[in-house]
Scaffold this motif. Sequence first.
Motif, short mmCIF file in Angstrom:
data_model
loop_
_atom_site.label_atom_id
_atom_site.label_comp_id
_atom_site.label_asym_id
_atom_site.label_seq_id
_atom_site.Cartn_x
_atom_site.Cartn_y
_atom_site.Cartn_z
N VAL A 145 0.83 -1.20 0.00
CA VAL A 145 0.00 0.00 0.00
C VAL A 145 0.87 1.25 0.00
CG1 VAL A 145 -1.72 1.28 1.31
CG2 VAL A 145 -1.93 -1.18 1.08
N MET B 97 2.05 1.86 -3.49
CA MET B 97 1.01 2.37 -4.39
C MET B 97 0.69 3.82 -4.08
SD MET B 97 -1.58 -0.79 -5.06
CE MET B 97 -2.15 -0.89 -3.41
N VAL C 150 1.12 6.75 -6.81
CA VAL C 150 -0.01 7.58 -7.24
C VAL C 150 0.33 9.05 -7.01
CG1 VAL C 150 -2.37 8.21 -6.66
CG2 VAL C 150 -1.78 5.83 -6.97
N MET D 195 2.67 10.40 -9.84
CA MET D 195 2.28 10.45 -11.26
C MET D 195 2.30 11.86 -11.87
SD MET D 195 -0.36 7.33 -11.92
CE MET D 195 -1.65 8.37 -12.40
N TYR E 132 -8.67 11.68 -9.25
CA TYR E 132 -7.40 11.58 -8.54
C TYR E 132 -7.53 12.06 -7.10
CZ TYR E 132 -2.40 12.23 -7.76
OH TYR E 132 -1.12 12.15 -7.27
N GLU E 133 -8.27 13.16 -6.92
CA GLU E 133 -8.46 13.70 -5.57
C GLU E 133 -9.22 12.71 -4.70
OE1 GLU E 133 -6.30 16.30 -5.09
OE2 GLU E 133 -7.90 17.59 -4.36
N ALA F 204 -9.28 9.52 -5.15
CA ALA F 204 -8.40 8.38 -4.90
C ALA F 204 -7.42 8.70 -3.78
CB ALA F 204 -7.66 7.99 -6.16
N LEU G 190 -7.19 6.59 -0.45
CA LEU G 190 -5.95 5.90 -0.05
C LEU G 190 -5.51 6.36 1.33
CD1 LEU G 190 -3.79 5.67 -3.27
CD2 LEU G 190 -4.69 3.81 -1.93
N PRO H 180 -4.74 20.10 -9.00
CA PRO H 180 -6.20 19.98 -8.95
C PRO H 180 -6.87 21.32 -8.62
CG PRO H 180 -5.19 18.93 -7.04
CD PRO H 180 -4.09 19.25 -7.98
N LEU I 88 -15.63 5.90 -7.78
CA LEU I 88 -14.50 5.25 -7.14
C LEU I 88 -14.81 4.72 -5.73
CD1 LEU I 88 -11.64 4.51 -7.83
CD2 LEU I 88 -10.86 6.63 -6.85
N ILE J 35 -7.85 -4.15 3.84
CA ILE J 35 -7.08 -2.96 3.47
C ILE J 35 -6.37 -3.17 2.14
CG2 ILE J 35 -5.05 -1.62 4.16
CD1 ILE J 35 -7.32 -0.94 5.89
N LEU J 36 -5.74 -4.33 2.01
CA LEU J 36 -4.95 -4.59 0.79
C LEU J 36 -5.85 -4.55 -0.44
CD1 LEU J 36 -2.20 -5.36 -0.36
CD2 LEU J 36 -2.86 -7.74 -0.14
N ALA K 46 -7.10 -1.03 -1.19
CA ALA K 46 -6.08 -0.15 -1.76
C ALA K 46 -5.82 -0.51 -3.22
CB ALA K 46 -4.78 -0.26 -0.95
N THR L 35 -8.53 0.81 -5.26
CA THR L 35 -8.44 2.25 -5.45
C THR L 35 -7.53 2.59 -6.62
OG1 THR L 35 -8.50 2.41 -3.06
CG2 THR L 35 -8.10 4.43 -4.25
N VAL L 36 -6.36 1.97 -6.64
CA VAL L 36 -5.39 2.32 -7.68
C VAL L 36 -5.88 1.83 -9.04
CG1 VAL L 36 -3.04 2.00 -8.46
CG2 VAL L 36 -3.50 2.38 -6.06
N LEU M 85 -8.73 3.98 -10.12
CA LEU M 85 -8.25 5.29 -10.58
C LEU M 85 -7.79 5.19 -12.03
CD1 LEU M 85 -7.09 8.23 -10.12
CD2 LEU M 85 -5.01 7.12 -9.34
N CYS N 77 -9.76 6.86 -15.28
CA CYS N 77 -9.06 7.90 -16.04
C CYS N 77 -8.64 7.39 -17.41
CB CYS N 77 -7.80 8.34 -15.30
SG CYS N 77 -8.13 9.22 -13.80
#
Lengths: 461, 399, 177
Positions: free
Chosen positions: A177, A180, A184, A187, A223-224, A226, A230, C40, C55, C106-107, C110, C113-114, C117, C121
């Motif tokens: 985690v 990742m 992220v 990026m 992205y925000e 995410a 996270l 952003p 998401l 959790i794993l 996560a 999520t990635v 994402l 996108c």
Amino acid sequence: MPEEQQVIDKPESREIIAPGYTFGTVTDQIATVVLTKKTPLFWFGGFGVGLALLFGFLLAVAVLFARGVGIWGLRTPVMWGFAITNFVWWIGIGHAGTLISAILLLLNQAWRNSINRFAEAMTLFAVACAGMFPVLHLGRPWLAYWLFPYPNTMGVQPNFRSPLVWDVFAVSTYATVSLMFWYVGLMPDLATLRDRTNNRAARFIYGIMAMGWRGSARHWSVYETASLLLAGIATPLVLSVHTVVSFDFTIAIVPGWHSTFFPPYFVAGAIYSGFAMVLALAIPLRSVYGLQGLITDRHLDNSAKVMLATGLIVGYAYILEAFSAWYGGNVYEQSIFWNRMTGPYRYFYWSLVFCNIVAPNVLWFKRVRGTPALLFISSMVVLVGMWLERFVIIVSSLAQDFLPSSWSVFQATRWDWLTYFGTIGLFLFLFFLFIRLLPMISIFEVRTLLPQAKIEEEVQG
Amino acid sequence: MTAQALDFNLSTELKNDLKQWRTRALGVGIAGAVLCLIGLITNPFQFYRSYLWSYLLVLGLSLGPLAWLMLQYVTGGAWGVVIRRPCEAAARTIWLVALMFLPIVIGIRNLYPWSRAKDVAASAMLQHKQPYLNVQFFLIRAVVYFAGWWFLSWFFNRWSAVEDRDGGEVAHRKMAFLAGPGILFWGFTVTFMSIDWVLSLAPEWFSTIFGMLFIASQMLTSMAFLITLMVLLSFRRPMSEVLTPRHLHDLGKFLLALVMVWAYFSFSQFLIIWAGNLPEEIPWYLTRLNGGWQYVALALVFGHFALPFALLLSRDLKRNFKLLAGIAIFILCIRCVDLYWIVAPDFRKASFGLSWMDFTAPMGLIGIWLWYFLTQLEKRPLMPSQDPLLEEALAHGRE
Amino acid sequence: MIKPIYGMIAEFDNPSDLVRAARAAREKGYRKLDAYTPFPVEELSDALHLHKNRLPLIVLIGGICGGLVGYLLQYYVTVVYFPINIAGRPLHSWPAYIIITFELTILFAAISTVLGLLALCGLPTPYHPVFNVPRFALASRNRFFLCIEATDPLFDRDGTSSFLETLEPREVSEVAN
């Protein structure tokens, strides 16, 4: 431009970012560290030290593979010596990175934006160093995959009631985690590097890593979400990791280990040493790269305050530990505690009391928190203190447990020390590679801190 | 609207509301107290037992806000400005809470085995603990705790009044200066208070996390109470002009965090003791997981963790005044269940049971406390007009 | 016939101008819009009428799956596949299983999520027409871009270009396909 440069050189101390920066100068100042062709001399120094120690580590590991864990000072009854001490110490250091990147994000603490990147990198490398120890300590590290549950010809499975198996899951989840989360976060900055570099190979590599990020508003909005998700996921995770590490001790009924207070106390200690490491890295880095405008005195002050707060929790734990050893009325607990204070490990015990509870009280003073040199020294003291704490907890409880006839004092060998310093080398090696190849401050998040980033709109009817 | 344009004094409508609430609280309180008196005469043993756990709830309502007050001076966060005045008012009730401690002092031999010479003579463990667990030292410690809490409460209220009168900077700096050491003192005293008043009910048992768990519970109780109060106040001026969903969202995050912390501490304690399975530790849980108490424990797992956790994850819910207040009230109720589950099984080892006094005692205590709290709340403007963070706090709400 | 293009792009100096331009374009009736910024900008979601994304739902499902996998794995191994008495603990030692259940929740959350994402996108996208605009490299530094895509029904090369000019950008350019 010269005017801009002047304000950058002399930042105001109370700000989280010095005035006078623009989107362009922020980008350039951070990206240049990576994209410049000239590598500063001190970088070679730091990298060299790391590399030398790393070779030492490789040597120690080679000898270990050839001759077995007997080359370490492990003798019955102390079978957990340095390896587990170092494991707990390194994992703890990693925690501050996740705390800064995840918890402070959820708490809307904008000051985190300029230190989160390298703190997260610190987490990753610290976890890498930590992961070495349990595996090397196995004796037959090439069978490490037996730790995972999978259908096998032997028809055996890991014992899911054992905290050591929980550790496998907790630490590997944490490493995954963190990686990742870090990636992220990188990026958009990788896209910046892709667009800024003049080198074709670098553009290709950064371009592949950036995955074609183009800063589209649609992407930013996902992205925000995410990032927040996270962060929300990583927060309980980071607490759980050191909790599980503490279960390695508390679930065992060894005196001095079996204490319900250990989970939060270990977490506090982890954050304590982690912030010490953040300060120990940030203070020299910001002065050699001239980043005082981005990593300001305010950052150091806040980090010192977190250190003080977690240090006080650790102090609370020591006091309660002493009280409960007496109040609990268990003779083994009492004797273990008495032996810690007066037995063969008394010097370690009293130095850890000094390093962890007495010395950090200087952080109550604003003047100390405002002097980087003093902060650097106190963070070093805390790092040593936290290492000693883990050492004393592990070794003193094992060396003198229930049966006096089998008591024995642990003696570290040179291979113990070489493996330990070797992982410091591994950490430095990875860290210096990181600051040379990737932006050590999150560029896009620092852009959002600038006053220009605030949208001025006429109020819509 | 800027701070100058706002009048933070209580509006007439709010004053009328408060008057009404006060009368009701006093009515409930007196009714509860009278019934408790009857209980004291008919069944004194049960009275003290019901009184103890109810007292711990009221204690949290007064001590928790004191900690929130100090936390907000230490962290310098603008989130706390809106709850500053209710926190101060709650802290000012500490002398009443100290007064309410008297029945426990009187009933000490009914409650604590270590205070009875017969029990001590029968147990080597209790003899070992005599230097700490004896009536005199117990009372001395209680006096020290209350004196310290009273001093902190006096200090923060006094300088807050000075701040209102003479303007912000100096007074604020003074409060920020004491807040750090104050929290340290608070943490230690609440820890040892929990050992003295609760943990020593089962004097053979010990758990080092107990103090931390109690601290988290008190913070949770008080935050749930503060949220309920803020929502009630938000219908009338001045709070109707100040309080926004954003402020409530921040408080709701604290509620969520504390629900998680409570679960984390409770589960850690349980797992470590369950896995250790040591004869001096496990009986505490065996009592609480048998004879009907296991259903209470199950209710806690769902009501104290799973349900509020799942609901509070939602961002929209944390911004909805009425729903959030609903959850806060629910948490206050489940806090009672938790306290009962911690305190009562030591008196009812065989099986679960409830007495009618377990309803009248909290009625009496909470009613009277609430009445006094509301009179205190009325005494000062509802927002600190000179707080250096006031503008930031107001602007934060409007974003 | 002129070669079809991807759209017209306007470059702005600061985020406030971009948000204003995005609102104006939306008001004018353009729907196929996108903005490109170096960080952003929250207000753009409102200006471009971006939907709430899915998401959180993906992550929730991922997390629940992880928890189930974690618990059932341990249950299956210790109760069904390899039942063995260890230290007198029950075969189904649920308190001990909470930890791994939690970690796998959790794993999986996560990882979802990635992956979510990236999926939402549409990344990785090594090639995209906007990269053809030479000045677009500044979108990751200090410039703010608004792009009206050619697929928009209102799009016509001259009209859109002159409309964008009225928003006072630094520069308007064509995006080749």
